[in-house]
Scaffold this motif. Structure first.
Motif, short mmCIF file in Angstrom:
data_model
loop_
_atom_site.label_atom_id
_atom_site.label_comp_id
_atom_site.label_asym_id
_atom_site.label_seq_id
_atom_site.Cartn_x
_atom_site.Cartn_y
_atom_site.Cartn_z
N PHE A 1 -1.19 -6.25 16.24
CA PHE A 1 -0.12 -5.76 15.66
C PHE A 1 -0.15 -4.26 16.23
N ALA A 2 0.79 -3.51 17.04
CA ALA A 2 0.91 -1.29 17.32
C ALA A 2 1.81 -0.81 16.65
N SER A 3 0.96 0.18 15.66
CA SER A 3 1.37 0.79 15.09
C SER A 3 0.79 2.38 15.21
N ALA A 4 1.99 2.99 14.69
CA ALA A 4 1.88 5.24 14.88
C ALA A 4 1.23 5.64 13.63
N GLU A 5 1.17 4.90 12.68
CA GLU A 5 0.44 4.77 11.22
C GLU A 5 0.49 3.63 10.74
N ALA A 6 -0.75 3.26 9.59
CA ALA A 6 -0.88 2.32 9.36
C ALA A 6 -1.46 2.77 7.52
N ALA A 7 -1.07 2.32 5.99
CA ALA A 7 -1.76 2.63 5.38
C ALA A 7 -3.07 1.91 4.97
N PRO A 8 -4.26 2.42 4.71
CA PRO A 8 -4.97 4.24 3.91
C PRO A 8 -4.64 4.72 4.87
N PHE A 9 -4.65 4.47 6.55
CA PHE A 9 -5.35 5.60 6.55
C PHE A 9 -4.74 6.57 7.27
N VAL A 10 -3.18 6.41 7.79
CA VAL A 10 -2.31 7.61 7.69
C VAL A 10 -0.92 6.89 7.46
N LYS A 11 -0.24 8.01 6.72
CA LYS A 11 0.68 7.24 6.09
C LYS A 11 2.02 8.25 6.20
N THR A 12 2.99 8.37 6.67
CA THR A 12 4.51 9.26 6.74
C THR A 12 5.38 9.14 6.04
N GLY A 13 5.33 7.45 6.13
CA GLY A 13 6.79 6.82 5.68
C GLY A 13 6.42 5.21 5.76
N GLY A 14 7.78 4.42 5.28
CA GLY A 14 7.81 3.40 5.25
C GLY A 14 6.89 2.63 5.77
N LEU A 15 7.02 2.69 7.69
CA LEU A 15 6.64 2.32 8.02
C LEU A 15 4.64 1.91 8.34
N GLY A 16 4.26 3.13 7.75
CA GLY A 16 3.42 3.51 7.14
C GLY A 16 2.51 2.36 5.82
N ASP A 17 3.78 1.90 5.11
CA ASP A 17 3.03 0.71 4.09
C ASP A 17 4.14 -0.41 4.22
N VAL A 18 4.96 -1.00 6.20
CA VAL A 18 4.48 -2.14 6.57
C VAL A 18 3.18 -2.46 6.92
N ALA A 19 2.87 -1.06 7.89
CA ALA A 19 1.85 -1.54 9.20
C ALA A 19 0.13 -1.45 8.14
N GLY A 20 0.91 -1.33 7.32
CA GLY A 20 -1.11 -1.66 6.11
C GLY A 20 -0.65 -2.91 5.12
N SER A 21 0.42 -3.42 5.24
CA SER A 21 1.15 -4.76 4.11
C SER A 21 1.36 -6.20 4.99
N LEU A 22 1.86 -5.75 5.68
CA LEU A 22 2.24 -7.09 6.66
C LEU A 22 1.28 -7.82 7.37
N PRO A 23 0.38 -6.83 8.16
CA PRO A 23 -1.21 -8.01 8.26
C PRO A 23 -1.74 -8.63 7.37
N ARG A 24 -1.82 -7.71 6.04
CA ARG A 24 -3.17 -8.93 5.71
C ARG A 24 -2.04 -10.06 4.94
N ALA A 25 -0.65 -9.97 4.89
CA ALA A 25 0.20 -10.93 4.82
C ALA A 25 0.39 -12.07 6.10
N LEU A 26 0.15 -12.02 7.23
CA LEU A 26 0.73 -12.18 7.68
C LEU A 26 -1.63 -13.21 8.44
N VAL A 27 -2.44 -12.71 7.94
CA VAL A 27 -3.95 -13.35 7.58
C VAL A 27 -3.48 -14.48 6.60
N ALA A 28 -2.93 -14.15 5.83
CA ALA A 28 -3.05 -15.13 4.63
C ALA A 28 -2.41 -16.74 4.94
N ALA A 29 -0.92 -16.16 5.50
CA ALA A 29 -0.26 -16.92 6.44
C ALA A 29 -0.82 -17.86 7.19
N GLY A 30 -1.72 -17.49 7.53
CA GLY A 30 -2.92 -18.06 8.67
C GLY A 30 -3.20 -17.95 10.17
#
Length: 756
Positions: free
Chosen positions: A10-39
């Motif tokens: 999963f490649a992204s220019a920002e990811a919470a909690p490391f760096v976040k300026t908008g919604g992209l950082g929230d997505v990159a910070g939360s979606l990967p964890r949910a994908l791990v939980a999904a298997g």
């Protein structure tokens, strides 16, 4: 199907909690964890910015370093690893490009993120052992060149043959357009006609996002409505033609929010915690927020807030147009954010002190307090790919006022005053008057019908915006690209009790001696046991009531509750037939054995019917076989009085006089109550035992001591002896299947069964 897990980079220019300026950082910070939980196995690649906190950089582990060719130059690239919540983060390290104070906004952004895209594709050769990338998921224009590089420079290598690419559009307004001179100088693709053609957006410019739309295997965006909006000239920003051409691989998957970080029940940043079941804390949050922002602390005025970038996209044109009308109409307004409309917000705060407040800054803790303390949240966007603020507001029971566009349309249901349905207030056109009308629809509901307002807040808090739903949709998308990989999550194993199979119960021979029973509490018999018909010579007398016919054998498949109730009822009813002198003591003696009356055999005996002795006491030494007769025992006794006994037996359930001998015998029986689990008889137990000479022994044995043999279903009528003791009626299957035996008192002069 392969047992291999889906492995995603999963490649992204920002990811919470490391760096976040908008919604992209929230997505990159939360979606990967949910994908791990999904298997899935997920690695997130992010630039190692100089602004990342030391608490993270100090824990990073250097795993690899190599050089990335970028046009005519070779640039250093290091990989730093950090694992958090089961997700592996790989940081692309190049200080010349990324050790800066802010992620974007520099003259060389085109070169910086071209390097980042090339470094991501090159890094697929340096992943941790055992990780082979199945899907490369790129986000927005910063990583848009990765699918282009993968196809043009790496496609022939065996490691890259199985890699499929997904490109997500978070905001199509930002596409990464640069002069075409970098096509050769930085990208090194001027000599590839096909690549140059698909990247060029006009005669002098190239478009990074356009290249991703042409080269990716699948395209997604962040809401279903935005997916079809960007295929129109009004929202497509010049890329609508390509999106229409590739609409077969375009889909919209709604974003979610981090429901743990945004939870009013546990949020440590708000004044008081609350939940959907107890909203009292929200009033305290509102009062604290009004005081903090310098507003009048009043509960009778709705408080509306905005936490946003102050730009035209966020609808600030409409806000500045309608704010005079809103503030003068009695609605308090508070704004938090930075951008192009800072001065107008300061103007309104000065014009309406105590009613309007503006905080021209970015303050995460204050944003939490504003979400929790407000009544309404204003979000009148010109366009909105998804939007997270309206979902966060609903999570805190703050009703959104939004324009029906993009993700706002997909997440906010307009209030229906007739049915009470909805989660907020909406308007359709980008018009300041329509926005003002929507605000006052909410304000009037707050003033006029607070019960309906509270119900609407409950609806909003009940909406599901977790990442679980979104992750499942992304997993299905990945599975379409790799159908050979099974993504089915194993169902949790639930241990259910196996139904017992019916077991045929055979009647024991009459001559066979029964084993010594175990005295236990009365337990309901298993549902699968069936009644066993007793031998004819072992039939016992059935207890009869003076008012009701003898009870019929109940089916074996009765519930335990019913059996227990019937047992207790049957034990208590005969008490009314006892003589007046023995009523109180005999009842106690009868109730206790009736509740516990069961001679339980071991489990291995296949639940054979328990055989019991019938207490027969006759003055004339005659043996009488009992049957279930339609005539009650009381009536029979009245018609055929005993010639040997002078004591009169009670024939009614009311009070009756009794002989003094009965009182003495009943008292002795009450003082020494015997357990219902009497010793099982032998075959000869069906016959009447010889009478004992001792009167005291006869007094100590009561009718409640002895249990009766099960009565045959079709027994013939027999002559009943006058004041004989009623035998207990045991069930054909188990004692718990039928009502408990009814005990009757006997005189001291009567003989009883021999006790074994």
């Amino acid at each position: 199907m392969s047992d291999k897990k889906m492995q995603v980079v999963f490649a992204s220019a920002e990811a919470a909690p490391f760096v976040k300026t908008g919604g992209l950082g929230d997505v990159a910070g939360s979606l990967p964890r949910a994908l791990v939980a999904a298997g899935a196995d997920v690695i997130v690649m992010v630039p190692k910015y100089g602004t990342i906190a030391s608490e993270y950089t100090d824990r990073m582990e250097h795993v690899a370093d190599f050089y990335v060719s970028l046009g005519w130059r070779n640039e250093y690239c290091g990989l730093e690893r950090l694992v958090i919540d089961g997700v592996t983060y790989l940081f692309i390290d190049n200080e010349r490009y990324f050790k800066r104070d802010y992620p974007y906004g520099f003259f060389d952004d085109g070169e910086r993120f071209a390097f980042f895209s090339k470094a991501v594709t090159e890094s697929l050769q340096h992943l941790p052992e055992g990780f082979q990338c199945d899907v490369l998921h790129c986000n927005d224009w910063h990583t848009a060149l990765a699918p282009v590089f993968l196809r043009e420079f790496y496609q022939g290598l065996p490691l890259y043959e199985r890699v499929k690419t997904v490109f997500s559009i978070h905001n199509i307004a930002f596409q990464g357009q640069y002069a075409d001179t970098i096509l050769n100088d930085i990208l090194g693709m001027a000599h590839i006609p096909n690549a140059a053609r698909q990247l060029r957006c006009d005669e002098r410019s190239i478009n990074y996002m356009q290249g991703a739309l042409d080269y990716s295997d699948a395209i997604t965006t962040v809401s279903p409505s935005y997916a079809w909006e960007i295929q129109t000239p009004e929202y497509g920003e010049g890329l609508d033609g390509i999106l229409r051409r590739r609409s077969n691989v375009l889909s919209g998957i709604l974003n979610g929010i981090d429901t743990d970080a945004w939870n009013p029940a546990t949020d440590p940043m708000i004044h008081a915690n609350y939940s959907a079941t107890d909203m009292s804390g929200k009033k305290a949050c509102k009062a604290a927020l009004q005081e903090e922002l310098g507003l009048e602390v009043r509960d009778d005025r709705p408080l509306m807030v905005m936490v946003t970038r102050l730009t035209r996209q966020k609808g600030m044109d409409l806000v500045t147009y309608a704010l005079d009308r809103i503030l003068s109409g009695g609605v308090q307004v508070a704004v938090l954010g930075t951008g192009d409309y800072e001065e107008p917000m300061r103007y309104f705060a000065n014009q309406y002190p105590g009613t309007c407040a503006a905080r021209i800054t970015f303050d995460n803790a204050l944003s939490h307090r504003m979400y929790a303390g407000a009544d309404m949240f204003l979000m009148p966007s010109l366009f909105e790919p998804c939007g997270l603020s309206q979902m966060i507001a609903m999570r805190y029971g703050t009703l959104p006022v939004v324009r029906e566009t993009g993700g706002l349309r997909d997440t906010v249901a307009p209030y229906n005053q007739f049915t009470g349905e909805g989660t907020g207030f909406t308007f359709a056109n980008f018009n300041g008057d329509e926005m003002g009308d929507a605000v006052f629809r909410g304000a009037r509901l707050y003033w006029d019908d607070h019960a309906a307002w509270d119900q609407l807040a409950q609806n909003a808090m009940a909406a599901d915006f977790s990442w679980v739903r979104s992750a499942d949709e992304y997993m299905n998308l990945y599975h379409n690209l790799h159908p050979e990989i099974d993504i089915t999550k194993p169902e949790p194993v639930v241990q259910e009790p196996e139904p017992a199979e019916p077991v045929a119960v055979e009647a024991e021979p009459a001559a066979a001696p029964a084993p010594e029973p175990v005295v236990t509490e009365a337990e309901p018999a298993p549902k699968t046991e069936q009644a066993a018909e007793p031998a004819d010579d072992a039939k016992a007398e059935a207890p009869a009531k003076a008012e009701e016919p003898a009870p019929k054998a109940e089916p074996a498949k009765k519930t335990a509750a019913k059996k227990t109730t019937a047992s207790k009822t049957a034990a208590k009813k005969p008490a009314a037939r006892k003589t007046a002198a023995t009523k109180s003591t005999a009842t106690k003696a009868a109730e206790k054995p009736a509740a516990k009356a069961t001679a339980t055999k071991p489990a291995a005996s296949k639940a054979a019917a328990t055989k019991t002795t019938a207490a027969k006491a006759t003055a004339t030494k005659t043996t009488t076989k009992a049957t279930a007769s339609k005539a009650t025992a009381a009536k029979t006794t009245a018609k055929k009085p005993s010639t040997a006994s002078a004591t009169k037996t009670a024939t009614k359930s009311t009070t009756t006089k009794a002989a003094p001998a009965k009182a003495a015998a009943a008292k002795t029986a009450a003082d020494k109550p015997a357990t219902a689990a009497a010793t099982a008889p032998k075959a000869a137990a069906a016959k009447t035992a010889p009478a004992k000479a001792s009167t005291s022994k006869a007094a100590t044995s009561s009718a409640a001591k002895a249990t009766a043999k099960p009565a045959a279903p079709k027994a013939t009528a027999a002559k009943a002896a006058a004041p004989k003791a009623a035998a207990q009626d045991s069930s054909a299957a188990t004692p718990a299947d039928k009502p408990a035996p009814k005990a009757k008192s006997v005189s001291a002069a009567k003989r009883t069964t021999r006790k074994r």
